[in-house]
Scaffold this motif. Structure first.
Motif, PDB file in Angstrom:
ATOM      1  N   UNK A   8     -13.574 -18.259 -11.434  1.00  0.00           N
ATOM      2  CA  UNK A   8     -12.816 -17.449 -12.380  1.00  0.00           C
ATOM      3  C   UNK A   8     -12.663 -16.043 -11.842  1.00  0.00           C
ATOM      4  N   UNK A   9     -11.577 -15.399 -12.252  1.00  0.00           N
ATOM      5  CA  UNK A   9     -11.282 -14.046 -11.782  1.00  0.00           C
ATOM      6  C   UNK A   9     -12.141 -13.024 -12.502  1.00  0.00           C
ATOM      7  N   UNK A  10     -12.360 -11.942 -11.827  1.00  0.00           N
ATOM      8  CA  UNK A  10     -13.068 -10.814 -12.411  1.00  0.00           C
ATOM      9  C   UNK A  10     -12.392 -10.376 -13.697  1.00  0.00           C
ATOM     10  N   UNK A  11     -13.165  -9.946 -14.663  1.00  0.00           N
ATOM     11  CA  UNK A  11     -12.591  -9.466 -15.924  1.00  0.00           C
ATOM     12  C   UNK A  11     -11.800  -8.177 -15.727  1.00  0.00           C
ATOM     13  N   UNK A  12     -11.978  -7.518 -14.605  1.00  0.00           N
ATOM     14  CA  UNK A  12     -11.242  -6.286 -14.305  1.00  0.00           C
ATOM     15  C   UNK A  12      -9.920  -6.563 -13.594  1.00  0.00           C
ATOM     16  N   UNK A  13      -9.611  -7.813 -13.314  1.00  0.00           N
ATOM     17  CA  UNK A  13      -8.383  -8.183 -12.620  1.00  0.00           C
ATOM     18  C   UNK A  13      -7.265  -8.436 -13.617  1.00  0.00           C
ATOM     19  N   UNK A  14      -6.047  -8.136 -13.194  1.00  0.00           N
ATOM     20  CA  UNK A  14      -4.916  -8.436 -14.066  1.00  0.00           C
ATOM     21  C   UNK A  14      -4.520  -9.897 -13.869  1.00  0.00           C
ATOM     22  N   UNK A  15      -3.967 -10.477 -14.879  1.00  0.00           N
ATOM     23  CA  UNK A  15      -3.595 -11.894 -14.836  1.00  0.00           C
ATOM     24  C   UNK A  15      -2.520 -12.176 -13.796  1.00  0.00           C
ATOM     25  N   UNK A  16      -1.680 -11.214 -13.515  1.00  0.00           N
ATOM     26  CA  UNK A  16      -0.575 -11.442 -12.585  1.00  0.00           C
ATOM     27  C   UNK A  16      -0.936 -11.137 -11.133  1.00  0.00           C
ATOM     28  N   UNK A  17      -2.111 -10.623 -10.880  1.00  0.00           N
ATOM     29  CA  UNK A  17      -2.503 -10.243  -9.523  1.00  0.00           C
ATOM     30  C   UNK A  17      -3.396 -11.299  -8.896  1.00  0.00           C
ATOM     31  N   UNK A  19      -4.958 -10.313  -6.064  1.00  0.00           N
ATOM     32  CA  UNK A  19      -5.802  -9.436  -5.258  1.00  0.00           C
ATOM     33  C   UNK A  19      -7.052  -9.090  -6.057  1.00  0.00           C
ATOM     34  N   UNK A  20      -7.967 -10.033  -6.111  1.00  0.00           N
ATOM     35  CA  UNK A  20      -9.159  -9.787  -6.898  1.00  0.00           C
ATOM     36  C   UNK A  20     -10.328 -10.603  -6.361  1.00  0.00           C
ATOM     37  N   UNK A  21     -11.416 -10.432  -7.003  1.00  0.00           N
ATOM     38  CA  UNK A  21     -12.624 -11.190  -6.690  1.00  0.00           C
ATOM     39  C   UNK A  21     -12.713 -12.357  -7.666  1.00  0.00           C
ATOM     40  N   UNK A  22     -13.108 -13.504  -7.147  1.00  0.00           N
ATOM     41  CA  UNK A  22     -13.354 -14.660  -7.999  1.00  0.00           C
ATOM     42  C   UNK A  22     -14.842 -14.992  -7.932  1.00  0.00           C
ATOM     43  N   UNK A  23     -15.363 -15.472  -9.026  1.00  0.00           N
ATOM     44  CA  UNK A  23     -16.793 -15.753  -9.145  1.00  0.00           C
ATOM     45  C   UNK A  23     -16.979 -17.184  -9.629  1.00  0.00           C
ATOM     46  N   UNK A  24     -18.046 -17.797  -9.158  1.00  0.00           N
ATOM     47  CA  UNK A  24     -18.414 -19.139  -9.626  1.00  0.00           C
ATOM     48  C   UNK A  24     -19.919 -19.157  -9.852  1.00  0.00           C
ATOM     49  N   UNK A  29     -27.289 -19.976  -8.172  1.00  0.00           N
ATOM     50  CA  UNK A  29     -26.735 -18.799  -7.497  1.00  0.00           C
ATOM     51  C   UNK A  29     -25.387 -18.420  -8.097  1.00  0.00           C
ATOM     52  N   UNK A  30     -24.865 -17.313  -7.593  1.00  0.00           N
ATOM     53  CA  UNK A  30     -23.529 -16.836  -7.936  1.00  0.00           C
ATOM     54  C   UNK A  30     -22.739 -16.787  -6.632  1.00  0.00           C
ATOM     55  N   UNK A  31     -21.600 -17.441  -6.605  1.00  0.00           N
ATOM     56  CA  UNK A  31     -20.733 -17.425  -5.430  1.00  0.00           C
ATOM     57  C   UNK A  31     -19.577 -16.462  -5.698  1.00  0.00           C
ATOM     58  N   UNK A  32     -19.169 -15.734  -4.659  1.00  0.00           N
ATOM     59  CA  UNK A  32     -18.105 -14.744  -4.779  1.00  0.00           C
ATOM     60  C   UNK A  32     -17.139 -14.947  -3.618  1.00  0.00           C
ATOM     61  N   UNK A  33     -15.837 -14.907  -3.909  1.00  0.00           N
ATOM     62  CA  UNK A  33     -14.830 -15.060  -2.854  1.00  0.00           C
ATOM     63  C   UNK A  33     -13.634 -14.163  -3.130  1.00  0.00           C
ATOM     64  N   UNK A  34     -12.827 -13.976  -2.120  1.00  0.00           N
ATOM     65  CA  UNK A  34     -11.584 -13.209  -2.211  1.00  0.00           C
ATOM     66  C   UNK A  34     -10.497 -14.150  -2.702  1.00  0.00           C
ATOM     67  N   UNK A  35      -9.839 -13.809  -3.799  1.00  0.00           N
ATOM     68  CA  UNK A  35      -8.815 -14.690  -4.349  1.00  0.00           C
ATOM     69  C   UNK A  35      -7.606 -14.838  -3.433  1.00  0.00           C
ATOM     70  N   UNK A  36      -7.381 -13.867  -2.548  1.00  0.00           N
ATOM     71  CA  UNK A  36      -6.245 -13.955  -1.621  1.00  0.00           C
ATOM     72  C   UNK A  36      -6.506 -14.960  -0.503  1.00  0.00           C
TER      73      UNK A  36
END
Length: 58
Positions: A8-17, A19-24, A29-36
């Motif tokens: 899921x996208x960061x809560x600070x990301x806009x729905x149309x962008x 360019x954000x961080x995604x978290x699982x 653990x917590x996994x983090x990736x670049x949505x781009x």
């Protein structure tokens, strides 16, 4: 057909962008990736480390 991957996208990301961080979240653990570039891998940190990181941003 789309399906829930658990990412899921960061809560600070806009729905149309994309360019954000995604978290699982997992049980371990917590996994983090670049949505781009979701296929370029991710980092995985402990829940304690993630909470500490988030607290440092406040």
């Amino acid at each position: 057909m789309s399906y829930d991957t658990g990412w899921f996208k960061s809560s600070k990301s806009s729905a149309s962008s994309n360019a954000c961080v995604e978290v699982r979240l997992t049980d371990f653990a917590v996994a983090v990736r670049d949505s781009k570039a979701p296929d370029d891998g991710h980092i995985r940190v402990s829940h304690v480390a993630w909470r500490s990181f988030l607290a440092s941003l406040r």
